[in-house]
Design a protein around this motif. Structure first.
Motif, short mmCIF file in Angstrom:
data_model
loop_
_atom_site.label_atom_id
_atom_site.label_comp_id
_atom_site.label_asym_id
_atom_site.label_seq_id
_atom_site.Cartn_x
_atom_site.Cartn_y
_atom_site.Cartn_z
N ARG A 52 -5.68 9.01 -2.00
CA ARG A 52 -5.85 7.90 -1.13
C ARG A 52 -4.71 6.69 -1.51
O ARG A 52 -4.29 5.88 -0.74
CB ARG A 52 -7.45 7.30 -1.38
N HIS A 53 -4.95 6.35 -2.94
CA HIS A 53 -3.80 5.33 -3.49
C HIS A 53 -2.37 5.80 -2.94
O HIS A 53 -1.71 5.15 -2.65
CB HIS A 53 -4.01 5.22 -4.92
N ARG A 73 2.41 4.72 3.01
CA ARG A 73 2.53 4.03 4.20
C ARG A 73 2.91 2.70 4.30
O ARG A 73 3.49 2.26 5.22
CB ARG A 73 1.00 4.11 4.77
N GLU A 74 2.58 1.90 3.23
CA GLU A 74 3.19 0.65 3.05
C GLU A 74 4.66 0.19 2.46
O GLU A 74 5.36 -0.44 3.17
CB GLU A 74 2.44 -0.07 2.01
N GLU A 118 -1.81 5.30 0.74
CA GLU A 118 -1.74 3.77 0.97
C GLU A 118 -0.36 3.34 0.75
O GLU A 118 0.17 2.54 1.49
CB GLU A 118 -2.84 3.13 0.41
N ARG A 160 2.55 -1.20 -6.86
CA ARG A 160 2.48 -2.01 -5.44
C ARG A 160 3.11 -3.25 -5.80
O ARG A 160 4.18 -3.78 -5.11
CB ARG A 160 1.25 -2.11 -5.08
#
Length: 74
Positions: A5-6, A12-13, A9, A57
Motif C-alpha cells: 500500500r505504501h 501514484r503521487e 501510494e 516521500r
C-alpha cells in the motif's frame, strides 16, 4: 499500512519515478528519464533512497522542489 500500500501510494503521487523497496529494507526511487545538465547543476538526483516510506516521500518532495522552472537559454 502494508508495504504494498505504501509503495502504491508513493508511486501514484510521484508517477515520474519508479519506486521500490530493497531486500535490505531501504526505500528507493529512480527517475524515468535522464536529467538535463541544468537539473543536475540545480542539485537534482537520478536515484534517491530513504529508511522508510515517509522519508522517501520527503526526499521526493525535495527533488520536486529542486527542479528548475525553466532551462537556461543555450
Amino acid at each position: 499500512m502494508s508495504f504494498d500500500r505504501h509503495l502504491a501510494e508513493i508511486a501514484r503521487e510521484f508517477p515520474e519515478w519508479t519506486i521500490w523497496r530493497s531486500d535490505a529494507g531501504r526505500w528507493w526511487a529512480t527517475r524515468h528519464r535522464l536529467l538535463t545538465e541544468h537539473e543536475r547543476d540545480a542539485g537534482c538526483a537520478m536515484t534517491i533512497d530513504a529508511d522508510d516510506p515517509d522519508g522517501l516521500r520527503e526526499r521526493l518532495l525535495e527533488q520536486r522542489a529542486c527542479l528548475p522552472e525553466t532551462e537556461p537559454d543555450r
